[in-house]
Scaffold this motif. Structure first.
Motif, PDB file in Angstrom:
ATOM      1  N   ALA A 107       0.697  -1.127   0.094  1.00 20.72           N
ATOM      2  CA  ALA A 107      -0.082   0.019  -0.060  1.00 20.72           C
ATOM      3  C   ALA A 107       0.981   1.270  -0.004  1.00 20.72           C
ATOM      4  CB  ALA A 107      -1.084   0.036   1.104  1.00 20.72           C
ATOM      5  N   GLY A 108       1.880   1.296  -0.750  1.00 17.33           N
ATOM      6  CA  GLY A 108       2.673   2.435  -1.101  1.00 17.33           C
ATOM      7  C   GLY A 108       3.345   3.021   0.287  1.00 17.33           C
ATOM      8  N   TYR A 109       3.751   1.982   1.072  1.00 19.97           N
ATOM      9  CA  TYR A 109       4.250   2.423   2.369  1.00 19.97           C
ATOM     10  C   TYR A 109       3.255   3.135   3.462  1.00 19.97           C
ATOM     11  CZ  TYR A 109       8.546   1.509  -0.300  1.00 19.97           C
ATOM     12  OH  TYR A 109       9.556   1.034  -0.778  1.00 19.97           O
ATOM     13  N   SER A 110       2.052   2.785   3.127  1.00 19.00           N
ATOM     14  CA  SER A 110       0.946   3.402   3.915  1.00 19.00           C
ATOM     15  C   SER A 110       0.364   4.576   3.096  1.00 19.00           C
ATOM     16  CB  SER A 110       1.199   3.668   5.305  1.00 19.00           C
ATOM     17  OG  SER A 110       1.426   2.495   6.070  1.00 19.00           O
ATOM     18  N   LEU A 164      -1.322   4.439   0.494  1.00 19.92           N
ATOM     19  CA  LEU A 164      -2.654   3.838  -0.035  1.00 19.92           C
ATOM     20  C   LEU A 164      -3.404   3.075   1.226  1.00 19.92           C
ATOM     21  CD1 LEU A 164      -0.958   2.627  -3.328  1.00 19.92           C
ATOM     22  CD2 LEU A 164      -2.929   4.047  -3.279  1.00 19.92           C
ATOM     23  N   ASN A 165      -3.451   4.027   2.118  1.00 20.73           N
ATOM     24  CA  ASN A 165      -4.231   3.477   3.272  1.00 20.73           C
ATOM     25  C   ASN A 165      -5.727   3.069   2.922  1.00 20.73           C
ATOM     26  OD1 ASN A 165      -2.036   3.275   5.111  1.00 20.73           O
ATOM     27  ND2 ASN A 165      -2.982   4.674   6.386  1.00 20.73           N
ATOM     28  N   LYS A 184       1.937  10.840   3.510  1.00 25.49           N
ATOM     29  CA  LYS A 184       1.618   9.494   2.980  1.00 25.49           C
ATOM     30  C   LYS A 184       0.014   9.408   2.780  1.00 25.49           C
ATOM     31  CE  LYS A 184       5.742   6.935   3.849  1.00 25.49           C
ATOM     32  NZ  LYS A 184       6.331   7.122   2.499  1.00 25.49           N
ATOM     33  N   ALA A 185      -0.724   8.685   3.700  1.00 22.99           N
ATOM     34  CA  ALA A 185      -2.145   8.577   3.526  1.00 22.99           C
ATOM     35  C   ALA A 185      -3.131   9.820   3.505  1.00 22.99           C
ATOM     36  CB  ALA A 185      -2.476   7.755   4.716  1.00 22.99           C
ATOM     37  N   PRO A 202      -4.010  -2.398   2.235  1.00 22.00           N
ATOM     38  CA  PRO A 202      -4.944  -1.305   2.630  1.00 22.00           C
ATOM     39  C   PRO A 202      -6.031  -1.569   3.576  1.00 22.00           C
ATOM     40  CG  PRO A 202      -4.586  -1.725   0.248  1.00 22.00           C
ATOM     41  CD  PRO A 202      -3.716  -2.932   0.912  1.00 22.00           C
ATOM     42  N   LEU A 203      -6.331  -0.608   4.389  1.00 14.89           N
ATOM     43  CA  LEU A 203      -7.371  -0.764   5.215  1.00 14.89           C
ATOM     44  C   LEU A 203      -8.703  -1.058   4.687  1.00 14.89           C
ATOM     45  CD1 LEU A 203      -6.819   2.492   7.575  1.00 14.89           C
ATOM     46  CD2 LEU A 203      -5.294   0.461   7.193  1.00 14.89           C
ATOM     47  N   VAL A 204      -9.068  -1.085   3.412  1.00 16.97           N
ATOM     48  CA  VAL A 204     -10.214  -1.403   2.585  1.00 16.97           C
ATOM     49  C   VAL A 204     -10.151  -2.898   2.130  1.00 16.97           C
ATOM     50  CG1 VAL A 204     -10.570   1.009   2.123  1.00 16.97           C
ATOM     51  CG2 VAL A 204      -9.449  -0.502   0.519  1.00 16.97           C
ATOM     52  N   MET A 205      -9.094  -3.504   2.473  1.00 19.86           N
ATOM     53  CA  MET A 205      -8.851  -5.046   1.832  1.00 19.86           C
ATOM     54  C   MET A 205     -10.081  -5.919   2.534  1.00 19.86           C
ATOM     55  SD  MET A 205      -5.441  -7.594   2.342  1.00 19.86           S
ATOM     56  CE  MET A 205      -4.887  -7.200   0.529  1.00 19.86           C
TER      57      MET A 205
END
Length: 395
Positions: free
Chosen positions: A37-40, A42-43, A250-251, A375-378
């Motif tokens: 996730a792009g080192y967070s 892409l949360n 980041k996010a 990602p948190l949406v996984m």
């Protein structure tokens, strides 16, 4: 060396052309689960519809004014981010928007030094900041000056003075390093680049007490750990500690563009008066549109709860792999994990290459360690699929 691209990265052999949620596809149409996730950054996954819609809407109106002029989203973004951070920092907070995480760290360093001279009364040019070994705060010349990673530091001197390095997780060492020249203690709540290294439970409260006793600032670099990753909005909340300044990035840009900010005490950020610090793109309209949408996603608490729930499942399954002897150890919190493999079996890079063949993207660090930050949406089923493939790659 071939081609026009500077060789400062050694990426895995995959070329990504499409992404949605936790899934990406390469140029050949092969699908992969993104467990980095792009080192967070892409949360919220790739192309979150709310964030993409906010960006599209703003692209049709206005993208940049520079800070020579204001725009209609600058104050709303600052107000929303301040409200989100208010329970987690010493406040009421002020917001200073920047672009990259490293730029925000530099901003916090400058603000702390200026506050130290103008408010705390430190002698001119004498300010020091206490930092931790194993840190990663970015790659500017000042920041690599206090890195202990030889690859990040070597060849970039002369180095910026004014930093004292102590072991991470040792609050007594922090207290001993503070003297009359100290203006701040700058730490990551959890050391991400180092391999998701967790501190002792009493570390952050003890560091907060040391800073209070000496009247110096506590600065938390939440660029990787913040904005839902750990199951709390900010990682410092895990220990009930409120820093004076918090660095975000980041996010905050939703995986769409670089957005960062320093959030915290108004009397500290207030020392940066017109002409003393700035950024052409910091707080630009497009960044504020996306950043505001990110804050609104986090304000419901849904993504933090999801990180707690899926994170508990992630760490349970990693413990099973440890018990089976497939990994040496794992650690982390929320949807964030560091995994150590036996270096005699394989390196972290080799494991990531095996995972790539299994359709999973991950990143190695420091020899035989890999990091997972999905990602948190996984979806839970996709998380299980990725962990099943991890088990296969480890055999």
């Amino acid at each position: 060396m071939t081609g026009s691209l500077a060789p400062n990265y050694a990426p895995l052999p995959v070329t990504i052309v499409w992404g949605e949620g936790a899934w990406v596809r390469d140029a050949d149409g092969v699908a992969y689960l993104d467990m980095l996730a792009g080192y967070s950054a892409l949360n919220f996954g790739h192309r979150h519809p709310v964030l993409v819609a906010a960006a599209h809407a703003q692209l049709d109106r206005l993208t940049l004014t520079s800070r020579a002029f204001s725009h209609d989203l600058l104050e709303p973004f600052a107000d929303a981010l301040a409200a989100l951070a208010a329970p987690a920092v010493v406040g009421p907070p002020m917001v200073l928007p920047m672009n990259t995480g490293a730029e925000a760290v530099e901003t916090a360093v400058k603000a702390a030094r200026k506050w130290g001279y103008e408010v705390r009364g430190v002698a001119p040019e004498r300010a020091t900041i206490v930092v931790a070994a194993g840190n990663f705060h970015g790659r500017t010349t000042t920041i690599v000056s206090f890195s202990t990673d030889d690859d990040a530091r070597r060849g970039f001197g002369p180095y910026t003075p004014g930093f004292r390095i102590v072991p991470f997780g040792d609050a007594d060492a922090v207290r001993a390093a503070i003297d009359e020249t100290t203006v701040a203690v700058l730490l990551e709540p959890i050391q991400g680049e180092q391999g998701v290294v967790m501190p002792p439970d009493d570390y952050w409260p003890a560091v907060r007490a040391a800073c209070d006793d000496a009247r110096v600032l506590l600065i938390a670099d939440e660029v990787q750990s913040g904005l839902g990753r750990t199951g709390t909005t900010f990682a410092c909340e895990l220990w009930g500690v409120r820093p004076d300044l918090m660095v975000l990035g980041k996010a905050l840009g939703g995986g769409i563009l670089p957005v960062s900010a320093v959030v915290g005490r108004a009397d500290v950020l207030g020392v940066l008066t017109p002409g003393t610090h700035g950024s052409t793109f910091g707080g630009n309209p497009l960044a504020c549109a996306v950043g505001l949408a990110v804050v609104e996603l986090l304000a419901t608490g849904e993504h933090q709860a999801r990180a707690r729930e899926l994170g508990a499942h992630l760490h349970t399954r990693l413990r099973t792999l440890t018990e089976a002897g497939l990994i040496a150890r794992s650690r982390g919190v929320g949807l964030w994990a560091g995994i150590d493999v036996d270096p005699e079996r394989m390196t972290g890079r080799e494991l990531c290459e095996r995972l790539l063949k299994q359709g999973v993207l991950a990143k190695d660090t420091h020899g035989s360690t890999i990091r997972l930050a999905p990602p948190l949406v996984m979806e839970r089923a996709d998380l299980d699929l990725a962990l099943d493939r991890l088990a296969v790659a480890l055999v």
